[in-house]
Design an enzyme around this catalytic site. Structure first.
Site, PDB file in Angstrom:
ATOM      1  N   THR A  55       0.768  -1.249   0.098  1.00 20.59           N
ATOM      2  CA  THR A  55       0.025   0.044  -0.020  1.00 20.59           C
ATOM      3  C   THR A  55       0.895   1.084   0.035  1.00 20.59           C
ATOM      4  O   THR A  55       1.856   1.504   0.713  1.00 20.59           O
ATOM      5  CB  THR A  55      -1.002   0.125   1.254  1.00 20.59           C
ATOM      6  OG1 THR A  55      -1.757  -1.143   1.462  1.00 20.59           O
ATOM      7  CG2 THR A  55      -1.845   1.110   1.298  1.00 20.59           C
ATOM      8  N   VAL A  84     -12.903  -5.857  -1.590  1.00 23.99           N
ATOM      9  CA  VAL A  84     -12.359  -4.426  -1.474  1.00 23.99           C
ATOM     10  C   VAL A  84     -11.736  -4.098  -0.220  1.00 23.99           C
ATOM     11  O   VAL A  84     -12.457  -4.266   0.865  1.00 23.99           O
ATOM     12  CB  VAL A  84     -13.834  -3.650  -1.698  1.00 23.99           C
ATOM     13  CG1 VAL A  84     -13.379  -2.110  -1.724  1.00 23.99           C
ATOM     14  CG2 VAL A  84     -14.458  -3.989  -3.060  1.00 23.99           C
TER      15      VAL A  84
HETATM   16  N1  GLY Z   1      -4.523  -1.576   3.148  1.00 20.61           N
HETATM   17  C1  GLY Z   1      -4.682  -2.085   1.939  1.00 20.61           C
HETATM   18  C2  GLY Z   1      -5.385  -3.398   1.833  1.00 20.61           C
HETATM   19  O1  GLY Z   1      -5.883  -3.895   2.795  1.00 20.61           O
HETATM   20  O2  GLY Z   1      -6.127  -3.408   0.761  1.00 20.61           O
END
Ligand code: GLY
Length: 193
Positions: A55, A84
């Site tokens: 991320t 998601v």
């Molecule tokens: N923080 C990124 C995800 O969990 O998709």
């Protein structure tokens, strides 16, 4: 949001819209990734975003004090089709309020969504918490839900309107880069549990 009346498009509608905006359709799956996936299919080892994390959260403040943010992720390797994560959800992976501050998350998105994490950090700054204290308090909600010792990582970064920055992570350590006044520096923080 500038080219439609909507905040978010998903799935086939998002694809059609992107094509209409002249985005090129490409297959991003590399041979290396395909190989890694085939290996995983055989072994089926459980993975978390921490094992495969990528991320990228970016917060910015310009010389007029205006705040902005971006958040992108490929999420969780070998996740369920349709999953998601937090990164595209406003208030979860990212939240910017130009009056108060901005915050962004990395780590296990499901737990960030459940606590509306980035929105919570900004709201805590609105209540007067210092950016790092706001990040820690938001993480403490998650920690409490997991009996004081979660086995996953979440980290927040935050900027307050006056330029003060903060960050915190649940465990292990977390690194963020700060570029300010022509100096780029990598900072490492330790987890709060
Ligand atoms: N923080 C990124 C995800 O969990 O998709």
């Amino acid at each position: 949001m500038e080219d439609t009346k909507h905040v978010m498009l998903v799935g086939e509608g998002a694809r059609q819209f992107a094509v209409s905006q002249r985005f090129e359709e490409t297959d991003l799956l590399t041979d290396e990734s395909r190989k890694a996936w085939k290996k995983w299919k055989k072994e089926q080892n459980e993975m978390t975003p921490h094992d495969t994390h990528d991320t990228i959260s970016v917060l910015a403040q310009d010389s007029n004090g205006n705040l902005a943010g971006a958040c992108t992720t490929s999420g969780w390797a070998y996740k369920m089709h349709g999953r998601v994560g937090d990164s595209p959800i406003i208030g979860a992976g990212l939240y910017v309020d130009n009056e108060i501050g901005c915050a962004a998350a990395t780590g296990l998105g499901e737990e960030v969504i459940k606590t509306t994490g980035s929105f919570l950090v900004v709201e805590l700054m609105r209540q007067g918490y210092d950016p790092t204290a706001a990040c820690e308090k938001a993480l403490n909600r998650v920690i409490k839900r997991h009996n004081g010792n979660p086995d996953f990582q979440i980290a927040y970064i935050a900027i307050r309107k006056d330029g003060k920055i903060g960050s915190a992570c649940i465990k292990w350590s977390f690194e963020y880069a700060l570029a300010r006044d022509g100096v780029n520096k990598l900072h490492k923080i330790k987890g709060i549990v």
